[in-house]
Design a protein around this motif. Structure first.
Motif, PDB file in Angstrom:
ATOM      1  N   THR A 223      17.756  52.402 -63.242  1.00  0.00           N
ATOM      2  CA  THR A 223      18.075  51.508 -63.662  1.00  0.00           C
ATOM      3  C   THR A 223      16.795  50.142 -63.591  1.00  0.00           C
ATOM      4  OG1 THR A 223      20.606  50.383 -63.170  1.00  0.00           O
ATOM      5  CG2 THR A 223      20.503  51.782 -64.887  1.00  0.00           C
ATOM      6  N   SER A 224      17.112  50.110 -62.230  1.00  0.00           N
ATOM      7  CA  SER A 224      16.579  49.131 -61.761  1.00  0.00           C
ATOM      8  C   SER A 224      14.266  49.263 -62.495  1.00  0.00           C
ATOM      9  CB  SER A 224      15.834  49.011 -60.173  1.00  0.00           C
ATOM     10  OG  SER A 224      14.603  48.243 -59.856  1.00  0.00           O
ATOM     11  N   VAL A 225      14.562  51.734 -62.508  1.00  0.00           N
ATOM     12  CA  VAL A 225      12.655  51.596 -62.746  1.00  0.00           C
ATOM     13  C   VAL A 225      12.920  52.203 -63.493  1.00  0.00           C
ATOM     14  CG1 VAL A 225      11.693  53.664 -62.276  1.00  0.00           C
ATOM     15  CG2 VAL A 225      13.300  53.419 -60.070  1.00  0.00           C
ATOM     16  N   ILE A 226      13.921  51.316 -64.924  1.00  0.00           N
ATOM     17  CA  ILE A 226      13.597  51.809 -66.099  1.00  0.00           C
ATOM     18  C   ILE A 226      13.733  50.443 -66.566  1.00  0.00           C
ATOM     19  CG2 ILE A 226      14.767  52.355 -68.931  1.00  0.00           C
ATOM     20  CD1 ILE A 226      15.974  53.924 -67.142  1.00  0.00           C
ATOM     21  N   VAL A 227      13.930  49.331 -66.009  1.00  0.00           N
ATOM     22  CA  VAL A 227      13.267  47.570 -65.898  1.00  0.00           C
ATOM     23  C   VAL A 227      12.073  47.905 -65.655  1.00  0.00           C
ATOM     24  CG1 VAL A 227      13.754  45.042 -65.913  1.00  0.00           C
ATOM     25  CG2 VAL A 227      16.244  47.158 -66.122  1.00  0.00           C
ATOM     26  N   THR A 228      11.454  48.104 -64.562  1.00  0.00           N
ATOM     27  CA  THR A 228      10.503  47.730 -64.163  1.00  0.00           C
ATOM     28  C   THR A 228       9.546  48.349 -65.187  1.00  0.00           C
ATOM     29  OG1 THR A 228      10.912  47.963 -61.896  1.00  0.00           O
ATOM     30  CG2 THR A 228       9.205  47.774 -61.933  1.00  0.00           C
ATOM     31  N   TYR A 229       9.013  49.248 -65.185  1.00  0.00           N
ATOM     32  CA  TYR A 229       8.914  50.092 -66.180  1.00  0.00           C
ATOM     33  C   TYR A 229       8.635  49.642 -67.930  1.00  0.00           C
ATOM     34  CZ  TYR A 229       7.358  54.177 -69.877  1.00  0.00           C
ATOM     35  OH  TYR A 229       6.533  54.548 -71.196  1.00  0.00           O
ATOM     36  N   SER A 230       9.503  48.850 -68.059  1.00  0.00           N
ATOM     37  CA  SER A 230       8.977  48.366 -69.317  1.00  0.00           C
ATOM     38  C   SER A 230       8.372  47.133 -69.151  1.00  0.00           C
ATOM     39  CB  SER A 230      11.121  47.767 -70.017  1.00  0.00           C
ATOM     40  OG  SER A 230      12.010  48.771 -70.050  1.00  0.00           O
ATOM     41  N   TYR A 231       8.626  46.292 -67.846  1.00  0.00           N
ATOM     42  CA  TYR A 231       7.535  45.124 -67.078  1.00  0.00           C
ATOM     43  C   TYR A 231       6.067  45.190 -67.749  1.00  0.00           C
ATOM     44  CZ  TYR A 231      11.932  42.839 -65.283  1.00  0.00           C
ATOM     45  OH  TYR A 231      13.277  41.932 -65.169  1.00  0.00           O
ATOM     46  N   ILE A 232       5.906  46.735 -67.356  1.00  0.00           N
ATOM     47  CA  ILE A 232       4.351  46.893 -67.137  1.00  0.00           C
ATOM     48  C   ILE A 232       4.610  47.090 -67.692  1.00  0.00           C
ATOM     49  CG2 ILE A 232       2.669  48.780 -66.093  1.00  0.00           C
ATOM     50  CD1 ILE A 232       5.474  49.497 -63.418  1.00  0.00           C
TER      51      ILE A 232
ATOM     52  N   CYS B 169      13.616  39.554 -57.546  1.00  0.00           N
ATOM     53  CA  CYS B 169      14.888  40.985 -57.119  1.00  0.00           C
ATOM     54  C   CYS B 169      15.516  42.087 -57.919  1.00  0.00           C
ATOM     55  CB  CYS B 169      15.775  39.339 -58.024  1.00  0.00           C
ATOM     56  SG  CYS B 169      15.449  37.819 -57.030  1.00  0.00           S
ATOM     57  N   ASN B 170      14.281  42.130 -59.818  1.00  0.00           N
ATOM     58  CA  ASN B 170      14.842  43.182 -60.476  1.00  0.00           C
ATOM     59  C   ASN B 170      14.032  44.467 -59.938  1.00  0.00           C
ATOM     60  OD1 ASN B 170      16.064  41.519 -61.446  1.00  0.00           O
ATOM     61  ND2 ASN B 170      14.804  40.761 -63.349  1.00  0.00           N
ATOM     62  N   SER B 171      12.988  44.341 -59.203  1.00  0.00           N
ATOM     63  CA  SER B 171      11.418  45.505 -59.063  1.00  0.00           C
ATOM     64  C   SER B 171      11.548  45.339 -57.795  1.00  0.00           C
ATOM     65  CB  SER B 171      10.592  45.471 -60.112  1.00  0.00           C
ATOM     66  OG  SER B 171      10.546  44.788 -61.569  1.00  0.00           O
ATOM     67  N   LEU B 172      11.215  44.046 -57.068  1.00  0.00           N
ATOM     68  CA  LEU B 172      10.965  45.357 -56.055  1.00  0.00           C
ATOM     69  C   LEU B 172      11.972  45.637 -54.686  1.00  0.00           C
ATOM     70  CD1 LEU B 172       7.674  45.526 -54.449  1.00  0.00           C
ATOM     71  CD2 LEU B 172       8.172  42.916 -53.285  1.00  0.00           C
ATOM     72  N   LEU B 173      13.427  44.422 -54.358  1.00  0.00           N
ATOM     73  CA  LEU B 173      14.034  44.702 -53.622  1.00  0.00           C
ATOM     74  C   LEU B 173      14.825  46.628 -54.068  1.00  0.00           C
ATOM     75  CD1 LEU B 173      14.934  42.555 -51.923  1.00  0.00           C
ATOM     76  CD2 LEU B 173      15.722  41.598 -52.878  1.00  0.00           C
ATOM     77  N   PRO B 174      14.754  46.729 -55.354  1.00  0.00           N
ATOM     78  CA  PRO B 174      16.281  47.150 -55.622  1.00  0.00           C
ATOM     79  C   PRO B 174      15.247  48.549 -55.167  1.00  0.00           C
ATOM     80  CG  PRO B 174      15.869  46.022 -57.560  1.00  0.00           C
ATOM     81  CD  PRO B 174      14.868  46.016 -56.082  1.00  0.00           C
ATOM     82  N   LEU B 175      14.023  48.898 -54.929  1.00  0.00           N
ATOM     83  CA  LEU B 175      13.115  49.922 -54.469  1.00  0.00           C
ATOM     84  C   LEU B 175      13.591  50.181 -52.899  1.00  0.00           C
ATOM     85  CD1 LEU B 175       9.502  49.774 -55.218  1.00  0.00           C
ATOM     86  CD2 LEU B 175      10.738  51.198 -56.255  1.00  0.00           C
TER      87      LEU B 175
END
Lengths: 345, 438
Positions: free
Chosen positions: B296-305, B341-347
């Motif tokens: 889900t973090s990857v999906i959220v990051t995709y949306s940010y990008i 917090c949402n994109s980098l750390l969860p990686l």
């Protein structure tokens, strides 16, 4: 049909011959500018990447349902390279995009061709390593599946934003990317169901029946998800009521045949699979699943036409020939799967 | 009895014993925790009363930022609420067995979070006692709610969601309540008898129960997605830069699952340690839920990008200016913190060792909770602080009543969760038994 089983060398020659034929049609045999090549690329890239993505997603989520169909679906992966090479020839058709007349950092001819070709190539390389690891049951197959899925999402997002959406530049919709990669996944499931249904003709195995049932079940779920995304996109634009934004849909909804195409797309990609696959019995019916699956693939084609046709014309006759060539290529690859996968291993 | 059956029976008995132990004899530390949470809750409620007496002027929200911390809190809690049922129902439909150790907490979290979220529209109203004006009822003034407003959609969506998630939670608990009833005595036995609805565990009951549960899961999943889409449309339907974007619905849904998964980890990890449930909630379970968090973090990051990139791709000046403002404007620290917090750390969860490190997961879940709260704050506040008209620009800083009410809502949520752990079975006993048997 057994004559369609080819060895890798012969298969490569056939793929090159078909590729050359398509390029010839696009560059020599056709007059004027049209969107045939773009449609071929946008539609077939979804059908080629989708099945591999379905297997990779099942691998990541430890889904065992796809196992009996794994080899059949992975066999299409070399065609990603075919699409990558064919894409380069879009350079000769680049004038279909209005943005070629403006100065834009992202939308420039060379960069457009370069980034998309490289990404497709990367997707092919990742698919190759993933398929190899998956067939051999190597421990790194999970990581490679994740990497392939990432490349798949990126590629299909660029198909959406770069190839299709930019036809109407400067119109934008952030939902385009998710819709396109979901549709590619939808196509992958439809192909899985079609192959399972045909395999059941020869071999009435319980495992294959379950694959067909599960593929149909996922298609039912994706029909709902697709409707959610399509409606979510339309509603936000309609409610916002900004002229430069609503124009995209008003052009497509006020004139025939686009208006009818839109209703047809909604019917084929949502209403029909939703109602058609809601009962447990229907998911086990071979004929019914075949009808729904083929209609989904047809729906995806109409949807791409719905996006492209209002902007650029298509040459119907040559388009049919190109689609026949691509269908033959996919069938040959499917028939030669043992050779392809032996080579990949 | 065969040795395998003996082993199964022993496991089942120890499971029941351990879960029931969690229900008995709260230690002083438990009451202390409840007291602290209740204290925060009381402070929050008192501040709300103060705000009602003094007026909305005591809060920091004003022109141009009319939606501040209260709406941020609302979206945050609604996101947490939506994810609980989604995690439980979707994983059930996907036949993911690891859900069995998380679903009870996730569903409880849903019910308490939606209760917390429900307070915020009332707090934000100012004249909270007029909340019933949001409902379409016949009245002498011939007032009628504006059905074209996404905020009214919210009222219907969230109340429908609360009903379904409470039913889903309760129905899932009935067989376990019958187990608790068996061991309880006195008034507790009477209460559990009523709650377990005469459950005897007959074949017929199980048959109906399985069908109902499957139906509720299938019904709850699209409902949650549509309800959280409606929450996203509170913003996307407007034409404010940064809000009016078509991807908002799936982006919010993914964000909700992301934050909810993090909250499940925040709740379950201490619960597991306190009640010594390590035997049932294993590292493998955490490994799998960490994958959901990563996904889900990857999906959220995709949306940010996507939203950032398309703002520049389209060449729309207001959108460009807005996203630049997010990155280098007044709220830039919060924005970069959110990305961290949402994109980098969860990686880091790509590393198997970290996915299986419970302490790391707990710390990460706290970061994600903070990051997701910041995400809502950045989306809401930065768009309002700097929209089309430079004359109408301004910077919003929350005032103490907003902070106190926010802390109060956390107090309320954790207090309810603590009470839940002592009143109802914290794990899905029958489902874990079933999993063990398989």
């Amino acid at each position: 049909m057994s004559s369609l089983q080819l060895r890798p060398a012969m298969l490569t020659i056939v793929a090159i011959a078909i590729g050359v034929l398509i390029v010839l049609i696009e560059t020599v045999l056709q007059d004027g500018s049209n969107g045939n090549l773009l449609l071929v690329l946008a539609f077939w890239s979804a059908l080629i990447q989708g099945p591999v993505a379905v297997v990779a997603a099942a691998e990541i989520s430890l889904g065992k349902w796809i196992k009996p169909m794994k080899k059949e679906l992975l066999t299409f992966y070399p065609l990603i390279l075919f699409i990558a090479i064919l894409f380069i020839f879009l350079y000769f058709k680049i004038d279909i995009y209005k943005w070629t007349e403006i100065d834009h950092q992202w939308l420039s001819k060379n960069f457009f061709i370069l980034r998309n070709s490289i990404l497709l190539l990367l997707s092919f390389i990742l698919a190759h390593f993933y398929v190899r690891a998956s067939l051999k049951g190597k421990s790194e197959r999970g990581t490679l599946a994740v990497l392939f899925i990432l490349s798949f999402v990126l590629t299909q997002s660029l198909v959406a934003y770069d190839w299709i959406m930019s036809l109407d530049y400067p119109w934008i919709s952030t939902m385009f990317g998710p819709i396109f990669f979901l549709e590619s996944f939808y196509a992958g499931l439809a192909i899985s169901a079609i192959i399972a249904a045909f395999k059941l003709l020869k071999n009435n195995s319980e495992d294959i029946r379950k694959v067909m049932r599960d593929s149909a079940l996922f298609m039912f779920g994706i029909a709902l998800a697709w409707a959610g995304l399509f409606y979510g996109q339309y509603l936000v634009i309609w409610y916002g009521n900004i002229p430069w934004e609503t124009n995209y849909f008003s052009v497509r909804m006020s004139h025939s045949p686009f208006r009818e195409m839109m209703y047809l797309v909604i019917f084929i990609l949502f209403i029909f699979p939703f109602i058609g696959l809601v009962s447990r019995k229907s998911k086990f019916s071979r004929v019914w699943v075949l009808i729904v699956s083929f209609s989904i693939l047809g729906g995806l084609l109409i949807e791409r036409l719905f996006y492209i046709l209002p902007v650029i014309p298509l040459n119907g006759l040559w388009l049919v020939i190109e689609f026949i060539l691509m269908t033959v290529l996919m069938i040959i690859f499917y028939r030669s799967r043992k050779e392809i996968l032996k080579y990949s291993e | 009895m065969k040795p395998k059956e003996m082993k199964e029976l022993e496991y089942n008995q120890s499971l029941e014993r351990d879960i029931l132990d969690a229900l008995r004899n709260p230690r002083p530390i438990f009451w202390l925790a409840v007291l602290v949470c209740a204290g925060f809750f009381a402070i929050g409620m008192a501040t709300w009363v103060y705000q009602m007496l003094k007026g909305m002027g005591v809060a920091g929200i004003n022109n141009p930022v009319g939606w501040g911390v209260y709406i941020t809190d609302f979206v945050f809690w609604v996101g947490i609420a939506h994810s609980g049922t989604l995690i439980s129902a979707v994983l059930f439909l996907f036949r993911a067995k690891f859900r069995n150790v998380f679903n009870r907490s996730a569903e409880a979290m849903t019910v308490f979070a939606v209760m917390t979220a429900g307070l915020y529209p009332l707090i934000h109203l100012g004249r909270s006692w007029l909340f019933y004006w949001l409902f379409p009822y016949p009245n002498q003034r011939q007032l009628w709610v504006n059905f074209q407003s996404p905020l009214v959609w919210d009222v219907f969506a969230v109340s429908t969601y609360f009903t379904i998630s409470a039913i889903f939670w309760y129905v899932g608990m009935v067989p376990d309540l019958a187990i608790v009833r068996r061991y309880a005595s006195g008034i507790r036995k009477r209460i559990y008898s009523i709650l377990s609805l005469g459950w005897t565990g007959s074949l017929r009951q199980w048959k109906h129960y399985s069908r109902l549960y499957m139906f509720l899961a299938a019904f709850a999943t699209p409902l949650v997605i549509s309800v959280h889409s409606v929450v996203s449309w509170d913003f996307a339907m407007s034409i404010v830069p940064g809000w009016h974007t078509t991807i908002f619905a799936p982006y919010f849904v993914a964000g909700a699952i992301f934050s909810g998964t993090a909250m499940v980890l925040t709740l379950v990890i201490p619960m597991m340690k306190i009640f010594r449930l390590e035997k049932y909630i294993t590292v493998d379970h955490f490994d799998k839920i960490a994958k959901v968090l990563l996904f889900t973090s990857v999906i959220v990051t995709y949306s940010y990008i996507v939203e950032f990139a398309l703002a520049f791709y389209g060449g729309h000046k207001f959108e460009e200016a807005h996203f630049l403002y997010r990155a280098i404007g007044d709220y830039r620290y919060l924005y970069w913190m959110m990305l961290f917090c949402n994109s980098l750390l969860p990686l880091t969860l790509f590393i198997r060792k970290l996915r299986r490190n419970i302490l790391y997961l707990f710390i990460l879940s706290l970061f994600v909770n903070v990051g997701m709260w910041l995400e809502r704050f950045v989306i809401i506040v930065s768009s309002l602080a700097k929209d089309f008209d430079p004359y109408n620009w301004g910077v919003y800083v929350p005032k103490w009543p907003e902070v106190a009410i926010t802390l109060g809502s956390f107090g309320m949520f954790f207090m309810f969760f603590l009470l839940f752990t002592k009143a109802l079975p914290v794990l899905a006993i029958t489902e874990i038994k079933e999993e063990a048997a398989e």
